[in-house]
Scaffold this active site. Structure first.
Site, PDB file in Angstrom:
ATOM      1  N   GLU A   1       0.846  -1.210   0.000  1.00  0.00           N
ATOM      2  CA  GLU A   1       0.000   0.000   0.000  1.00  0.00           C
ATOM      3  C   GLU A   1       0.876   1.254   0.000  1.00  0.00           C
ATOM      4  O   GLU A   1       0.744   2.135   0.863  1.00  0.00           O
ATOM      5  CB  GLU A   1      -0.985  -0.029   1.177  1.00  0.00           C
ATOM      6  CG  GLU A   1      -1.910  -1.228   1.090  1.00  0.00           C
ATOM      7  CD  GLU A   1      -3.129  -1.187   2.017  1.00  0.00           C
ATOM      8  OE1 GLU A   1      -3.221  -0.284   2.849  1.00  0.00           O
ATOM      9  OE2 GLU A   1      -3.979  -2.089   1.861  1.00  0.00           O
TER      10      GLU A   1
ATOM     11  N   GLU B   1      -4.798  -8.832  -0.456  1.00  0.00           N
ATOM     12  CA  GLU B   1      -5.557  -8.557   0.772  1.00  0.00           C
ATOM     13  C   GLU B   1      -7.021  -8.473   0.386  1.00  0.00           C
ATOM     14  O   GLU B   1      -7.411  -7.595  -0.390  1.00  0.00           O
ATOM     15  CB  GLU B   1      -5.109  -7.252   1.449  1.00  0.00           C
ATOM     16  CG  GLU B   1      -3.779  -7.382   2.150  1.00  0.00           C
ATOM     17  CD  GLU B   1      -3.394  -6.161   2.984  1.00  0.00           C
ATOM     18  OE1 GLU B   1      -4.310  -5.458   3.480  1.00  0.00           O
ATOM     19  OE2 GLU B   1      -2.191  -5.908   3.115  1.00  0.00           O
TER      20      GLU B   1
HETATM   21  O1  AHR Z   1      -5.008  -6.187   6.921  1.00  0.00           O
HETATM   22  C1  AHR Z   1      -4.930  -5.032   7.696  1.00  0.00           C
HETATM   23  C2  AHR Z   1      -4.293  -3.878   6.944  1.00  0.00           C
HETATM   24  O2  AHR Z   1      -5.088  -3.526   5.858  1.00  0.00           O
HETATM   25  C3  AHR Z   1      -2.948  -4.123   6.305  1.00  0.00           C
HETATM   26  O3  AHR Z   1      -1.908  -3.985   7.200  1.00  0.00           O
HETATM   27  C4  AHR Z   1      -2.886  -3.065   5.270  1.00  0.00           C
HETATM   28  O4  AHR Z   1      -2.079  -3.434   4.172  1.00  0.00           O
HETATM   29  C5  AHR Z   1      -4.327  -2.841   4.877  1.00  0.00           C
HETATM   30  O5  AHR Z   1      -4.664  -1.522   4.881  1.00  0.00           O
END
Ligand code: AHR
Length: 533
Positions: free
Chosen positions: A206, A337
């Site tokens: 991110e 994610e």
């Molecule tokens: O999964 C929790 C968080 O969500 C992670 O650390 C981040 O990459 C995303 O914003």
């Protein structure tokens, strides 16, 4: 204690209503035409890469400490400090890869804090997640040990935000270099002779936000340096086994990152390349997440399912951009994610992202997996967030206790889809209506597994109406179906430490009748069956 503002289909209640319904209504319900579903077994599609069933384990809350790592001296049964029960559970779902150490944590992680004798390791503050003390007792060698214990592969996210190219390069060198080199000798001194295998290298996380708030142009310049200099020295990782470098990609619908990274990739030369573009997309119901993981009404259920189904459009949108630059689909989209991100459980540190997991989450997991499978030609990596005790977890632990969530059971039921070949399925899904939300009533995917067996997965997301599916299999014989069904009396049913088996897969079987294979799919259920000749 679960409280529903509007009851969701308690089975006893449904039965009572059905018996009390006027004859006409009853007859109408019985007369409902089955959903005709055609499976084209003779038209195989792309391979469903097993890595879409990947896991994500961040140093966050009790995701690692307590959830995976209990320490060598713990009374909780462990192998070199790693929980035996969790290892056994993850082996059973054949977790193909684990992304680690973050997440936002990765861009503040300094790997040297986590190697060598435990007593010398630096204690730091986990400033991303609840301000807890990070003991660094679970570091590189412990993670690699864990990955090998569960029979999985490592997806290492290196620190681009606050680290350097040199630090990341030395980290991968430590893991993969020949034991005769200085880096290799250091690894040997820490107990490991053979180079580790690093399957995926995440170049930051991110980077448009917690990873450094970089403009796409800035990130792509950094990405090229990491892609060039962070080398894998493991002699066994050549050809198809070569480490795949995954660049940071978009947040949800942000197409600018996709454009920038893919344009850069297209312009790569002999000196560097990337082999993946990441996409992060959660089901949240709005930001900050306020939906409860245990107590919700049917409107909240329908909203989250509706949002989840948006994953398809999102992938389609980013895939179209990727196709422009990479029509041969060499660069996979890694949805590294995804999952349901709900309100923290009461009386927990909000920075620990602790939530429960209901049948709803199992349904949402199945719907996402189906979407990834249908995009198998582009989506070849995905990581649910997160593996243990955090967000949409597979596993919850409390000291020596462990519970498997409905999401875990879905992952287990889908094991035959790992590396299977997608088989086209067409059907008219019908409609499930809740207030002003209209959703397809059922979803389905089919695949031929690596042994040649044909599998069908059907999700009935309607919380009250069972669905009758009439499957017509073209290009293969299917006289019966056998597998499992995951359902419960309520869509908010969950497994707790006191009642760990409330939502469990049950055997399921169906036989062909005159018109085809008739599958009765209970309301709010996931059915995964092998179609037998
Ligand atoms: O999964 C929790 C968080 O969500 C992670 O650390 C981040 O990459 C995303 O914003």
């Amino acid at each position: 204690m679960i409280t529903l503002t509007r009851p969701l289909a308690a089975s006893a209640l449904t039965l009572t209503l059905a018996l009390a319904a006027p004859a006409g209504v009853h007859a109408q319900a019985r007369a409902e035409a089955p959903i005709a579903l055609r499976i084209d077994a003779g038209k195989p599609g792309a391979k469903i890469d097993r890595n879409i069933f990947g896991q994500f384990a961040e140093h966050l809350g009790t995701g690692i400490y307590g959830g995976v790592w209990v320490g060598k001296d713990s009374p909780i049964p462990n192998t070199r400090g790693i929980r035996k029960d969790v290892v056994e559970a993850l082996r059973a779902i054949k977790a193909p890869n684990v992304r680690w150490p973050g997440g936002c944590f990765a861009d503040e992680y300094h790997w040297r804090h986590g190697i060598g004798p435990a007593e010398n390791r630096r204690k730091t503050i986990n400033s991303n997640w609840g301000g807890s003390v990070e003991p660094n007792t679970f570091g590189t060698d412990e993670f690699m040990d864990f990955v090998e214990q569960i029979g999985s592969e490592a997806y290492i996210s290196v620190n681009v935000g606050s680290g350097t190219v040199a630090e990341a390069a030395e980290w991968i060198e430590y893991m993969t270099a020949d034991p005769a080199t200085t880096a290799g000798k250091e690894r040997v001194a820490n107990g490991r002779t053979e180079p580790y295998k690093v399957k995926y290298l995440g170049i930051g996380n991110e980077s448009w936000s917690c990873g450094g708030a970089m403009r796409a142009e800035y990130y792509t310049d950094e990405m090229k340096r990491y892609a060039r200099f962070v080398r894998n020295y493991n002699p066994k990782q050549t050809g198809a086994e070569a480490m795949q470098r995954i660049a940071v990609g978009p947040n949800q619908g942000d197409t600018a990152y996709t454009e920038a990274v893919m344009a850069a990739q297209k312009g790569h030369d002999w000196a560097w390349n990337i082999e993946g573009l990441s996409l992060h997309s959660y089901t949240t119901g709005g930001w900050p997440p306020s939906y409860s993981s245990t107590s919700f009404d049917e409107t909240a259920y329908a909203k989250l399912v509706h949002e989840t189904l948006g994953m398809d459009g999102l992938i389609t949108k980013h895939s179209a951009i990727m196709d422009k630059y990479d029509p041969e689909k060499k660069v996979p989209l890694a949805v590294d994610e995804w999952g349901v991100w709900l309100a923290p459980l009461p009386n927990t540190n909000p920075g620990f992202l602790a939530q429960q997991n209901t049948l709803r989450d199992g349904i949402i997991a199945a719907l996402n997996i189906n979407i990834f499978a249908r995009h198998a030609d582009r989506v070849r990596v995905a990581n649910i967030a997160q593996m243990v005790n955090v967000l949409q977890a597979m596993i919850l632990t409390d000291n020596d206790k462990m519970v498997l969530t409905p999401t875990y059971h879905v992952f287990k039921m889908y094991v035959p889809f790992q590396d299977a070949t997608l088989i086209p399925v067409s059907f008219d899904a019908g409609t499930y209506v809740q207030g002003d939300i209209k959703l397809p009533r059922v979803d389905a995917v089919a695949a031929r597994d690596t042994q040649g067996k044909l599998w069908l997965a059907v999700t009935n997301l309607d919380p009250t109406r069972p669905a009758s599916v009439l499957a017509d299999v073209a290009g293969a014989r299917a006289t019966s179906a056998r597998g499992q069904v995951l359902t419960a009396p309520r869509v908010d049913a969950l497994n707790t430490f006191a009642a760990p088996n409330a939502v469990m897969p049950k055997p399921y079987a169906a036989k062909a009748r005159a018109k085809g294979l008739n599958l009765d799919i209970p309301a709010k259920s996931i059915v995964v069956v092998q179609l037998e000749p």
